[in-house]
Design a protein around this motif. Structure first.
Motif, PDB file in Angstrom:
ATOM      1  N   GLN A   1       0.831  -1.211   0.000  1.00 57.06           N
ATOM      2  CA  GLN A   1       0.000   0.000   0.000  1.00 57.06           C
ATOM      3  C   GLN A   1       0.863   1.258   0.000  1.00 57.06           C
ATOM      4  O   GLN A   1       0.540   2.243  -0.678  1.00 57.06           O
ATOM      5  N   ARG A   2       1.955   1.217   0.737  1.00 57.34           N
ATOM      6  CA  ARG A   2       2.837   2.387   0.803  1.00 57.34           C
ATOM      7  C   ARG A   2       3.551   2.644  -0.525  1.00 57.34           C
ATOM      8  O   ARG A   2       3.772   3.787  -0.922  1.00 57.34           O
TER       9      ARG A   2
ATOM     10  N   TRP B   1       2.542   1.487  -3.595  1.00 56.44           N
ATOM     11  CA  TRP B   1       1.718   1.270  -4.772  1.00 56.44           C
ATOM     12  C   TRP B   1       1.834   2.391  -5.798  1.00 56.44           C
ATOM     13  O   TRP B   1       1.946   2.152  -6.998  1.00 56.44           O
ATOM     14  N   ASN B   2       1.819   3.629  -5.378  1.00 58.67           N
ATOM     15  CA  ASN B   2       1.929   4.738  -6.333  1.00 58.67           C
ATOM     16  C   ASN B   2       3.268   4.738  -7.052  1.00 58.67           C
ATOM     17  O   ASN B   2       3.348   5.037  -8.248  1.00 58.67           O
ATOM     18  N   ASP B   3       4.329   4.398  -6.343  1.00 54.79           N
ATOM     19  CA  ASP B   3       5.650   4.303  -6.990  1.00 54.79           C
ATOM     20  C   ASP B   3       5.662   3.186  -8.031  1.00 54.79           C
ATOM     21  O   ASP B   3       6.268   3.315  -9.097  1.00 54.79           O
TER      22      ASP B   3
ATOM     23  N   ARG C   1       2.979   1.987  -9.627  1.00 52.17           N
ATOM     24  CA  ARG C   1       2.049   2.311 -10.706  1.00 52.17           C
ATOM     25  C   ARG C   1       2.632   3.331 -11.674  1.00 52.17           C
ATOM     26  O   ARG C   1       2.410   3.249 -12.882  1.00 52.17           O
ATOM     27  N   PHE C   2       3.381   4.293 -11.151  1.00 48.87           N
ATOM     28  CA  PHE C   2       3.902   5.366 -12.004  1.00 48.87           C
ATOM     29  C   PHE C   2       5.394   5.202 -12.310  1.00 48.87           C
ATOM     30  O   PHE C   2       6.071   6.175 -12.661  1.00 48.87           O
ATOM     31  N   ASP C   3       5.896   3.976 -12.172  1.00 51.25           N
ATOM     32  CA  ASP C   3       7.303   3.713 -12.483  1.00 51.25           C
ATOM     33  C   ASP C   3       7.505   3.782 -13.994  1.00 51.25           C
ATOM     34  O   ASP C   3       6.958   2.971 -14.751  1.00 51.25           O
ATOM     35  N   ASN C   4       8.291   4.772 -14.438  1.00 46.84           N
ATOM     36  CA  ASN C   4       8.506   4.992 -15.873  1.00 46.84           C
ATOM     37  C   ASN C   4       9.787   4.340 -16.390  1.00 46.84           C
ATOM     38  O   ASN C   4      10.137   4.527 -17.553  1.00 46.84           O
TER      39      ASN C   4
ATOM     40  N   LYS D   1      -3.898  -6.272  -9.142  1.00 48.43           N
ATOM     41  CA  LYS D   1      -3.662  -4.842  -9.390  1.00 48.43           C
ATOM     42  C   LYS D   1      -2.322  -4.640 -10.085  1.00 48.43           C
ATOM     43  O   LYS D   1      -2.190  -3.812 -10.993  1.00 48.43           O
TER      44      LYS D   1
ATOM     45  N   TRP E   1      11.291   2.443  -3.284  1.00 46.15           N
ATOM     46  CA  TRP E   1      11.012   1.543  -4.395  1.00 46.15           C
ATOM     47  C   TRP E   1      12.269   1.287  -5.210  1.00 46.15           C
ATOM     48  O   TRP E   1      12.521   0.161  -5.651  1.00 46.15           O
TER      49      TRP E   1
END
Length: 609
Positions: free
Chosen positions: A127-128, A130-132, A134-137, A454, A540
């Motif tokens: 959860q901590r 997840w945004n990293d 999801r948006f890992d480019n 997810k 991450w």
């Protein structure tokens, strides 16, 4: 007076140095000083030399000293051994006690900080992060370039100048006194799918060793797997018999003359119990005479009843049985082929290549591991109830100490779906990667599979790939369903093992055999992984760096080939089939059909691109 003085003068006197008496010239060197008379004393008369007697006294004293020294040495050695034994007994107890204090139930009472990796916090970390994620480019890992290790496997030259069948025939003729068979061999295979597979391959090897006729192995009903399937339900009997011709004779049942003796009931044949990992000499010296005398022998159970150290041509029989003769029955192989093709079709974005994960997060495995996750008291109650129902007090014995935190630190806990997802994402697999889950019914599947979905939406199982009608004939038969998982995993580009057991060990070996020696398997370092997944401050990027190191290590170890000299194999030939099984690949008459299947699979992938 003079006479008395002379007598006193000639009386030998003791000397403080015993060595002078023993090892001198045999003469006394002292004069008398016992008289107060000032008159001069005549020199003492010389004694007759007694060299021989003196030397014998020296030897006796020397032997006496030596024995005394040996006794002191033995006493010292005994004391030293007892001291070392005390250390060996006490130090492990102190170590375990320390671990119990640090990671056990008393750690909270004593105020100690938890040991890194001892607490399950993987879902919180997901959860901590997840945004990293999801948006890992950063660039994703291409399935076609996962395995970078291009070393060529170096193995000894296999079976020169002849086929494997001819070599075995010469070997069999050389060790047997008579050309006829020694009798009939019956074995009972126990356990799940791959433990039974191990027993079958070992039975073929033992039949070849004893020059026996092998009766199609019988399968025991396992209390855990509860699958009543027999050999013909899982494997193609005709195919098995035909492909062992020239190596081992196989029959479906005993001849009528023998069956009459035992009232047409194989169970009436006395069971001969063989020690685990029995040697070649044991079979030739103990089992073979009984077989020749009775004409038939039944061995049960038969799991792990043959050592890995056997002659190369007996080892070859294991290879032939495992990679050539054992083919799944038509109902299983037909559906398995469909599932492989469907996985390839659903992996179009990755060139028809997919990842398979052997996920051991079924309820029985979670209960047996005695590990604690994030389900709280409800999970503890459910697991305690399941353990009591399945193992009848085994986990409540007074001599059994269960420390869930210690199990986790030592890497003994099954990985959860979210842990697998974090690991694969960290290694660079993106959300376009198709993943096949080889598993039974996942414990609380809806809850635990949600975070994995997810991260990887293209998630498949045999239940999602096959229609209910296709699966219906196999439902309720765990070994037949496991055979589907085995086949789909066999042909994946990447295989991920999350827990030990026969399934991953056999699959890794089979993949090594098919893919030029490379297992193409990710085997995570779970001791390291649980520490990283508990760290709530790790970034991450730092986590990805650690996962790349772990992937590189799996790549390196995937190409490992054990150094096998004569009779010194220490590893399982089912996990490391080379170099012995390379002999099978090189034999003109022993071409593996699965190799053809692998080539056909590559052609199919090219066609779908």
């Amino acid at each position: 007076m003079v006479a008395a003085h002379i007598a006193i003068s000639m009386k030998p006197k003791s000397n403080n140095s015993s060595s002078n008496n023993c090892c001198g010239n045999g003469y006394s060197s002292d004069v008398s000083n016992g008289s107060d008379n000032n008159s001069p004393s005549p020199p003492p008369s010389p004694l007759k030399p007694r060299l021989t007697h003196t030397l014998s006294q020296c030897r006796r004293r020397l032997r006496s000293k030596t024995k005394s020294f040996v006794r002191r040495e033995n006493l010292g050695s005994g004391l030293s051994f007892r001291r070392n034994l005390w250390y060996l007994l006490v130090l492990p107890l102190l170590y375990v006690s320390g671990l119990l204090m640090c990671v056990g139930p008393f750690s909270g009472l004593l105020g100690y900080a938890t040991v890194p990796g001892s607490v399950y916090r993987s879902y919180e970390n997901f959860q901590r992060l997840w945004n990293d994620i999801r948006f890992d480019n950063s660039s994703s890992l291409q399935l076609s370039s996962v395995w970078k290790d291009k070393r060529r496997v170096k193995v000894q030259k296999p079976c020169p100048n002849s086929t494997a069948r001819n070599h075995f025939s010469m070997y069999r003729t050389s060790i047997m006194e008579s050309p006829g068979s020694s009798g009939y061999l019956i074995i009972d295979a126990n356990g799940g799918l791959n433990q039974q597979r191990s027993a079958i391959c070992n039975a073929v090897a033992v039949a070849g060793l004893l020059n026996a006729i092998l009766v199609i192995p019988r399968f025991e009903l396992n209390s855990v797997w509860r699958d009543p399937s027999q050999f013909g339900d899982i494997y193609d009997e005709d195919y098995f018999i035909d492909n062992l011709k020239g190596y081992v004779n196989v029959v479906r049942e005993l001849p009528e003359t023998l069956m009459e003796i035992y009232d047409h009931n194989v169970s009436n044949i006395p069971n001969f119990r063989v020690q685990a990992w029995a040697t070649v000499n044991y079979y030739l010296g103990v089992v073979l005479p009984i077989l020749r005398d009775q004409g038939v022998i039944r061995i049960a159970p038969f799991a792990n009843r043959l050592t890995m150290n056997v002659p190369s041509h007996i080892q070859l029989l294991r290879c032939i049985a495992n990679y050539k003769a054992l083919k799944f029955s038509p109902p299983i192989s037909s559906l398995a082929e469909k599932l492989v093709n469907r996985m390839i079709e659903r992996s179009s974005m990755t060139g028809g290549k997919y990842v398979s994960v052997h996920l051991r997060f079924e309820q029985d495995m979670v209960a047996f591991s005695c590990c604690v996750y994030d389900g709280g008291e409800a999970e503890k109650f459910n697991m305690d109830s399941f353990r009591e129902k399945g193992w009848k007090g085994k986990f409540k014995r007074k001599d059994r100490v269960i420390v869930p935190a210690l199990n986790r630190v030592e890497g003994k806990c099954p990985l959860t779906p979210v842990e697998v997802g974090l690991m694969l994402s960290g290694m660079g697999f993106d959300n376009n990667t198709s993943i096949y889950i080889a598993s039974g019914e996942i414990y609380q599947a809806e809850k635990h599979l949600a975070p994995l979905r997810k991260m990887f939406p293209l998630l498949y199982t045999k239940e999602s790939l096959a229609t209910p009608d296709e699966l219906a004939p196999l439902e309720g038969y765990s070994s037949r369903l496991a055979a589907l998982d085995y086949t789909v995993s066999l042909f994946s580009e990447v295989f991920v093992t999350t827990q030990g057991g026969n399934f991953p060990h056999f699959l890794m070996g089979h993949r090594r055999f098919l893919f030029s020696g490379h297992a193409k398997t990710i085997k995570p370092d779970k001791r390291k992984l649980v520490i990283l997944l508990q760290d709530m401050s790790i970034s991450w990027k730092a986590f990805k760096d650690e996962m790349n190191v772990m992937l590189a290590e799996s790549d390196r170890k995937g190409m490992m080939v054990p150094r096998v000299k004569k009779f010194n194999r220490k590893t399982s030939i089912y996990t490391y089939p080379l170099p012995e099984c390379a002999c099978l690949q090189s034999s003109n008459n022993s071409t593996i059909r699965l190799t053809d299947s692998a080539n056909a699979l590559d052609s199919h992938r090219e066609h779908t691109q």
